[in-house]
Every structure is written in structure tokens, then in C-alpha cells.
Design a protein around this motif. Structure first.
Motif, PDB file in Angstrom:
ATOM      1  N   LYS A   1       3.738 -16.611  36.176  1.00 15.94           N
ATOM      2  CA  LYS A   1       4.628 -15.398  35.782  1.00 15.94           C
ATOM      3  C   LYS A   1       5.995 -16.363  35.381  1.00 15.94           C
ATOM      4  O   LYS A   1       6.933 -15.122  34.848  1.00 15.94           O
ATOM      5  CB  LYS A   1       3.863 -14.212  36.604  1.00 15.94           C
ATOM      6  CG  LYS A   1       4.863 -12.374  35.760  1.00 15.94           C
ATOM      7  CD  LYS A   1       4.392 -11.472  37.411  1.00 15.94           C
ATOM      8  CE  LYS A   1       3.763 -10.654  36.429  1.00 15.94           C
ATOM      9  NZ  LYS A   1       2.903  -9.551  36.876  1.00 15.94           N
ATOM     10  N   GLU A   2       6.750 -16.346  36.507  1.00 13.27           N
ATOM     11  CA  GLU A   2       7.853 -16.724  36.530  1.00 13.27           C
ATOM     12  C   GLU A   2       8.502 -17.997  35.388  1.00 13.27           C
ATOM     13  O   GLU A   2       9.499 -17.177  34.432  1.00 13.27           O
ATOM     14  CB  GLU A   2       8.500 -17.376  37.828  1.00 13.27           C
ATOM     15  CG  GLU A   2       8.868 -16.347  39.044  1.00 13.27           C
ATOM     16  CD  GLU A   2       8.697 -17.389  40.427  1.00 13.27           C
ATOM     17  OE1 GLU A   2       9.633 -18.409  40.367  1.00 13.27           O
ATOM     18  OE2 GLU A   2       8.133 -16.939  41.448  1.00 13.27           O
ATOM     19  N   LEU A   3       7.681 -18.684  35.519  1.00 11.29           N
ATOM     20  CA  LEU A   3       7.704 -19.144  33.832  1.00 11.29           C
ATOM     21  C   LEU A   3       8.071 -18.381  32.251  1.00 11.29           C
ATOM     22  O   LEU A   3       8.786 -18.712  31.704  1.00 11.29           O
ATOM     23  CB  LEU A   3       7.016 -20.307  34.075  1.00 11.29           C
ATOM     24  CG  LEU A   3       6.977 -21.277  34.864  1.00 11.29           C
ATOM     25  CD1 LEU A   3       6.031 -22.900  34.742  1.00 11.29           C
ATOM     26  CD2 LEU A   3       8.092 -22.157  34.262  1.00 11.29           C
ATOM     27  N   ARG A   4       6.863 -17.720  32.727  1.00  9.48           N
ATOM     28  CA  ARG A   4       6.654 -16.581  31.390  1.00  9.48           C
ATOM     29  C   ARG A   4       8.232 -16.001  31.136  1.00  9.48           C
ATOM     30  O   ARG A   4       8.453 -16.209  30.387  1.00  9.48           O
ATOM     31  CB  ARG A   4       5.246 -15.933  31.776  1.00  9.48           C
ATOM     32  CG  ARG A   4       5.094 -15.428  29.530  1.00  9.48           C
ATOM     33  CD  ARG A   4       3.969 -14.244  30.189  1.00  9.48           C
ATOM     34  NE  ARG A   4       4.268 -13.168  29.301  1.00  9.48           N
ATOM     35  CZ  ARG A   4       4.804 -12.428  28.010  1.00  9.48           C
ATOM     36  NH1 ARG A   4       6.544 -12.437  28.925  1.00  9.48           N
ATOM     37  NH2 ARG A   4       5.026 -12.418  27.032  1.00  9.48           N
ATOM     38  N   GLU A   5       8.056 -15.268  31.688  1.00 15.79           N
ATOM     39  CA  GLU A   5       9.460 -15.284  32.243  1.00 15.79           C
ATOM     40  C   GLU A   5      10.200 -15.685  31.675  1.00 15.79           C
ATOM     41  O   GLU A   5      11.854 -15.546  31.157  1.00 15.79           O
ATOM     42  CB  GLU A   5       9.584 -14.348  33.349  1.00 15.79           C
ATOM     43  CG  GLU A   5      11.275 -13.058  33.790  1.00 15.79           C
ATOM     44  CD  GLU A   5      10.803 -11.502  32.672  1.00 15.79           C
ATOM     45  OE1 GLU A   5      12.104 -10.974  31.882  1.00 15.79           O
ATOM     46  OE2 GLU A   5       9.829 -11.435  31.975  1.00 15.79           O
TER      47      GLU A   5
ATOM     48  N   GLU B   1      14.429 -17.306  28.168  1.00 14.34           N
ATOM     49  CA  GLU B   1      15.949 -18.297  28.391  1.00 14.34           C
ATOM     50  C   GLU B   1      15.529 -19.460  27.018  1.00 14.34           C
ATOM     51  O   GLU B   1      16.294 -20.832  26.893  1.00 14.34           O
ATOM     52  CB  GLU B   1      16.507 -19.390  29.419  1.00 14.34           C
ATOM     53  CG  GLU B   1      16.356 -18.200  30.450  1.00 14.34           C
ATOM     54  CD  GLU B   1      16.719 -18.747  31.720  1.00 14.34           C
ATOM     55  OE1 GLU B   1      17.071 -19.941  32.083  1.00 14.34           O
ATOM     56  OE2 GLU B   1      16.495 -18.200  32.751  1.00 14.34           O
ATOM     57  N   PHE B   2      14.852 -19.215  26.459  1.00 14.00           N
ATOM     58  CA  PHE B   2      13.877 -20.454  25.696  1.00 14.00           C
ATOM     59  C   PHE B   2      12.850 -20.099  24.452  1.00 14.00           C
ATOM     60  O   PHE B   2      11.691 -19.926  24.249  1.00 14.00           O
ATOM     61  CB  PHE B   2      12.866 -21.384  26.314  1.00 14.00           C
ATOM     62  CG  PHE B   2      13.148 -22.594  26.945  1.00 14.00           C
ATOM     63  CD1 PHE B   2      13.888 -23.750  26.989  1.00 14.00           C
ATOM     64  CD2 PHE B   2      13.921 -21.323  28.861  1.00 14.00           C
ATOM     65  CE1 PHE B   2      14.827 -24.344  28.248  1.00 14.00           C
ATOM     66  CE2 PHE B   2      14.233 -22.608  30.167  1.00 14.00           C
ATOM     67  CZ  PHE B   2      14.780 -23.706  29.173  1.00 14.00           C
ATOM     68  N   PRO B   3      13.987 -18.978  23.312  1.00  8.40           N
ATOM     69  CA  PRO B   3      13.472 -18.001  22.824  1.00  8.40           C
ATOM     70  C   PRO B   3      12.610 -19.360  21.826  1.00  8.40           C
ATOM     71  O   PRO B   3      11.717 -18.900  20.185  1.00  8.40           O
ATOM     72  CB  PRO B   3      13.944 -17.691  21.962  1.00  8.40           C
ATOM     73  CG  PRO B   3      15.333 -18.248  22.711  1.00  8.40           C
ATOM     74  CD  PRO B   3      15.765 -18.709  23.677  1.00  8.40           C
TER      75      PRO B   3
ATOM     76  N   GLY C   1       6.550 -26.626  21.859  1.00  9.59           N
ATOM     77  CA  GLY C   1       8.182 -27.052  20.914  1.00  9.59           C
ATOM     78  C   GLY C   1       8.825 -28.253  21.487  1.00  9.59           C
ATOM     79  O   GLY C   1       8.292 -29.114  21.304  1.00  9.59           O
ATOM     80  N   ASN C   2      10.075 -28.232  21.367  1.00  8.44           N
ATOM     81  CA  ASN C   2      10.848 -28.784  21.980  1.00  8.44           C
ATOM     82  C   ASN C   2      10.638 -29.257  23.546  1.00  8.44           C
ATOM     83  O   ASN C   2       9.858 -28.808  24.495  1.00  8.44           O
ATOM     84  CB  ASN C   2      12.549 -28.727  21.823  1.00  8.44           C
ATOM     85  CG  ASN C   2      13.182 -29.539  22.655  1.00  8.44           C
ATOM     86  OD1 ASN C   2      13.034 -30.459  23.607  1.00  8.44           O
ATOM     87  ND2 ASN C   2      14.204 -30.215  21.940  1.00  8.44           N
ATOM     88  N   LYS C   3       9.535 -31.041  22.806  1.00  7.99           N
ATOM     89  CA  LYS C   3       9.682 -31.599  24.337  1.00  7.99           C
ATOM     90  C   LYS C   3      10.689 -32.129  25.317  1.00  7.99           C
ATOM     91  O   LYS C   3      10.327 -31.066  26.704  1.00  7.99           O
ATOM     92  CB  LYS C   3       9.203 -33.541  23.807  1.00  7.99           C
ATOM     93  CG  LYS C   3       8.653 -33.599  25.005  1.00  7.99           C
ATOM     94  CD  LYS C   3       8.069 -36.150  24.206  1.00  7.99           C
ATOM     95  CE  LYS C   3       7.956 -36.268  25.301  1.00  7.99           C
ATOM     96  NZ  LYS C   3       7.142 -37.169  25.198  1.00  7.99           N
ATOM     97  N   LYS C   4      11.765 -31.785  25.564  1.00  5.44           N
ATOM     98  CA  LYS C   4      13.114 -32.039  26.380  1.00  5.44           C
ATOM     99  C   LYS C   4      12.632 -30.452  27.305  1.00  5.44           C
ATOM    100  O   LYS C   4      12.551 -30.074  28.322  1.00  5.44           O
ATOM    101  CB  LYS C   4      14.253 -31.978  26.230  1.00  5.44           C
ATOM    102  CG  LYS C   4      15.132 -32.016  27.090  1.00  5.44           C
ATOM    103  CD  LYS C   4      16.422 -32.321  26.130  1.00  5.44           C
ATOM    104  CE  LYS C   4      17.372 -32.444  27.410  1.00  5.44           C
ATOM    105  NZ  LYS C   4      19.098 -33.294  27.236  1.00  5.44           N
TER     106      LYS C   4
END
Length: 130
Positions: free
Chosen positions: A62-66, A71-73, A114-117
Motif C-alpha cells: 500500500k505504501e509503495l502504491r501511494e 512520486e513516479f508518475p 517503466g524506467n529500470k532505475k
């Protein structure tokens, strides 16, 4: 993919299947072309991109999803929640999720693309689901 490791094995399998299907729909070129074996038999194309399945807790998912959504659109985020899993059909899911707030949802798993980094920054410390 990041899956709640406390789920029963059947729900883990179902969650990863749902997430994989959605990724396959959303990402052009994720599935390779059909192939032919040495006897001339055709085999449907499969993913040409490795998909790691990582384990986590429901609260961390849940934290990761938020964090991803704010922060990572640039990352594609697919989630699978308790509401989706308990719905009998898609119209039921639409109705049920419309009545939910983010506090009502328990995420069984998420998939990122998406972006691997960026993906590694978010998930690099998570262990593989075994």
C-alpha cells in the motif's frame, strides 16, 4: 510484481496472473511472436521481458502504491485489490470500488513497468517470492 506473501498460494497465483494479463494488454511488444519448434509445431508467443515476483507485506504494498502514484508518475502501475478479488463480475467490481476510499482497499499485489532505475529504487530491497 510485488505480492503479499501472507496470501494463500491460490491467491498469490491468481494475483500474479491478473497483474500479468493487464501488463500484457497495456505494454506493446511485451509478448514475443509465435515460435515454431524443430518438428514444425507452433507455440504462442510468451513474454520477452523477465518478470520478477517479489514478496512484501500488505502494508508495504500500500505504501509503495501511494509512493508510485505520487512520486513516479512515469511508471505504469497496476494494482489488484481485495475488492477486485471478491467481485463476482466486472460490473460488480466497478460498483464496489466506486464506493471505496483508499483506506478501504487492501492490495494483494501491484505490478510496475517503466524506467529500470526507478523500478529498482522502489523494489531493490525486496526479496523474491519463493
Amino acid at each position: 510484481m510485488v505480492i503479499d506473501s501472507e496470501l494463500p498460494i491460490g491467491l498469490i497465483a491468481n494475483t500474479s496472473a491478473v497483474l500479468a494479463l493487464t501488463l500484457g494488454k497495456k505494454i506493446d511488444g511485451l509478448i514475443g511472436p509465435d515460435v515454431v519448434d524443430g518438428e514444425g509445431n507452433s507455440h504462442e508467443g510468451i513474454t520477452n521481458t523477465p518478470i520478477s515476483i517479489l514478496k512484501s507485506s500488505e502494508s508495504l504494498i500500500k505504501e509503495l502504491r501511494e509512493k508510485i502514484s505520487t512520486e513516479f508518475p512515469d511508471l505504469l502501475l497496476v494494482d489488484f485489490s481485495n475488492v477486485a478479488q471478491m467481485s463476482k463480475h466486472y460490473d460488480d467490481y466497478i460498483d464496489k470500488i466506486a464506493a471505496c476510499t483508499k483506506n478501504d482497499l487492501k492490495y494483494l499485489g501491484i505490478a510496475l513497468y517503466g524506467n529500470k532505475k526507478s523500478v529498482n529504487k522502489l523494489t531493490g530491497s525486496l526479496p523474491l517470492l519463493r
